[in-house]
Design a protein around this motif. Structure first.
Motif, PDB file in Angstrom:
ATOM      1  N   VAL A  91       0.836  -1.203   0.000  1.00 30.22           N
ATOM      2  CA  VAL A  91       0.000   0.000   0.000  1.00 30.22           C
ATOM      3  C   VAL A  91       0.869   1.250   0.000  1.00 30.22           C
ATOM      4  CG1 VAL A  91      -1.584   1.385   1.412  1.00 30.22           C
ATOM      5  CG2 VAL A  91      -2.016  -1.042   1.081  1.00 30.22           C
ATOM      6  N   GLU A 133       1.040   3.991  -3.089  1.00 26.46           N
ATOM      7  CA  GLU A 133       0.737   5.400  -2.825  1.00 26.46           C
ATOM      8  C   GLU A 133       1.908   6.291  -3.209  1.00 26.46           C
ATOM      9  OE1 GLU A 133      -2.379   6.981  -1.038  1.00 26.46           O
ATOM     10  OE2 GLU A 133      -2.659   5.411  -2.556  1.00 26.46           O
ATOM     11  N   THR A 134       3.120   5.820  -2.962  1.00 25.50           N
ATOM     12  CA  THR A 134       4.312   6.582  -3.333  1.00 25.50           C
ATOM     13  C   THR A 134       4.409   6.731  -4.844  1.00 25.50           C
ATOM     14  OG1 THR A 134       5.512   5.855  -1.363  1.00 25.50           O
ATOM     15  CG2 THR A 134       6.829   6.659  -3.205  1.00 25.50           C
ATOM     16  N   ARG A 153       2.068   6.698  -6.932  1.00 24.63           N
ATOM     17  CA  ARG A 153       0.975   7.560  -7.401  1.00 24.63           C
ATOM     18  C   ARG A 153       1.154   9.012  -6.987  1.00 24.63           C
ATOM     19  NH1 ARG A 153      -4.469   3.884  -6.180  1.00 24.63           N
ATOM     20  NH2 ARG A 153      -4.119   2.338  -7.838  1.00 24.63           N
ATOM     21  N   ARG A 210       1.390  10.071  -3.861  1.00 24.41           N
ATOM     22  CA  ARG A 210       0.669  10.341  -2.616  1.00 24.41           C
ATOM     23  C   ARG A 210       1.401   9.716  -1.439  1.00 24.41           C
ATOM     24  NH1 ARG A 210      -4.179   8.739  -5.791  1.00 24.41           N
ATOM     25  NH2 ARG A 210      -4.173   6.791  -4.624  1.00 24.41           N
ATOM     26  N   SER A 228       0.006  10.637   1.955  1.00 22.08           N
ATOM     27  CA  SER A 228      -1.436  10.502   2.154  1.00 22.08           C
ATOM     28  C   SER A 228      -1.728   9.833   3.495  1.00 22.08           C
ATOM     29  CB  SER A 228      -2.055   9.665   1.027  1.00 22.08           C
ATOM     30  OG  SER A 228      -1.625   8.310   1.113  1.00 22.08           O
ATOM     31  N   LEU A 254      -3.657   7.282   3.979  1.00 21.87           N
ATOM     32  CA  LEU A 254      -3.601   5.831   3.776  1.00 21.87           C
ATOM     33  C   LEU A 254      -2.172   5.323   3.863  1.00 21.87           C
ATOM     34  CD1 LEU A 254      -4.977   3.163   3.061  1.00 21.87           C
ATOM     35  CD2 LEU A 254      -4.746   3.784   0.634  1.00 21.87           C
ATOM     36  N   SER A 255      -1.247   6.024   3.211  1.00 24.65           N
ATOM     37  CA  SER A 255       0.159   5.622   3.264  1.00 24.65           C
ATOM     38  C   SER A 255       0.698   5.725   4.683  1.00 24.65           C
ATOM     39  CB  SER A 255       0.990   6.503   2.322  1.00 24.65           C
ATOM     40  OG  SER A 255       2.359   6.178   2.416  1.00 24.65           O
TER      41      SER A 255
END
Length: 297
Positions: free
Chosen positions: A140, A144-145, A147, A149, A152, A154-155
């Motif tokens: 995850v 996220e990295t 993308r 984000r 974020s 979530l990350s």
């Protein structure tokens, strides 16, 4: 002529004055992670877990073997983070030159972490089961990295949960057994640390990146309230010990208060630098760590 010379002198002086400032701005080194909050979440569980592990294997039949496993896990943990940090810089690099510069520590730190992990697994094969937990969490954070984000919520939550799980890993190293042999009180310590660290992510964002976002702030405060209730229930159900239980509940209560108090002071006009926001995390963090320690031993 004098005016011209004066202007030239002033211009030269101005350029010279600018040079030191330019020298200071060397950018972020891919070899030295600069995320102070991340360091706290890396080091705190490592210290708590190490103390518990040493206390458990100190009187065992093969303490030297357990100590070697412990050291291998810690090396894999810290060098793995170094590789992840550099990976994040590679993902954000805008030029091929920068990407080539940043990718070297990914390989170096990654190789050291991999060798340490293999050594730990060779000495304690039961640790392989942790891939079931860490695999999705790391995936995850990496996605996220990629993308764009990396910071974020979530990350941040995925990495903080992984951080808290290190305590359970080290407790298992101390037991030199299976995951099923980890005491319930140790799992409570892990769960509360995971909730505390995840709450820290939302709190810091409400003070910096999401400052002024009332919906985000309301969600952060609501999360902390639920986390406090969950902490009370877990501590009571697992009988984590009165001292550990009291400290864990106190840490989450403190976290709940600060999740509302400081954002409202900021909304009223008081200024908080990122460093100040981070420093205010130290007291509840220490409470949470001592609570986790006394609960897990």
């Amino acid at each position: 002529m004098r005016a011209a010379k004066s202007t030239e002198s002033t211009g030269t002086t101005g350029k010279r004055a600018e040079r030191p400032a330019r020298k200071r701005r060397r950018g972020i080194s891919p070899w030295v992670p600069n995320q102070h909050g991340a360091w706290a979440m890396l080091i705190a569980p490592a210290v708590v877990g190490t103390i518990v592990a040493v206390m458990r294997f100190a009187g065992s039949a093969a303490p030297a073997r357990s100590l070697l496993v412990l050291l291998a896990v810690l090396v894999a943990w810290f060098f793995g983070y170094g590789a992840f940090f550099a990976f994040g810089m590679v993902a954000k690099a805008r030029t091929p030159e920068r990407r080539r510069q940043y990718v070297t520590p990914v390989y170096v730190y990654g190789a050291v972490a991999a060798v340490a992990a293999v050594l730990a697994l060779a000495l304690h094969p039961q640790l392989a089961w942790w891939a079931v937990f860490f695999g999705p969490l790391i995936a995850v954070a990496c996605v996220e990295t990629l993308r764009g984000r990396a910071r974020s919520t979530l990350s941040g939550v995925s990495t903080t949960i992984a951080s808290a799980l290190l305590v359970a890993v080290l407790v298992q190293v101390g037991e030199h057994g299976r995951i099923a042999q980890i005491p319930a009180a140790a799992w409570v310590a892990v769960a509360v640390l995971a909730m505390f660290f995840s709450g820290a992510v939302t709190y810091v964002k409400s003070m910096i990146r999401q400052k002024g976002n009332r919906r985000y702030l309301a969600g952060s405060v609501a999360y902390h309230a639920v986390a406090l209730i969950a902490t009370v229930i877990l501590v009571a159900a697992a009988r984590a010990g009165w001292l550990g239980g009291v400290l864990l509940v106190a840490a989450m209560a403190w976290a709940l208060v600060r999740s509302w108090y400081y954002p409202h002071r900021a909304a009223a006009g008081e200024k908080f630098t990122p460093k100040q926001v981070g420093m205010k995390e130290n007291p509840p963090l220490l409470l949470a760590c001592f609570g986790a320690l006394f609960a897990a031993i």
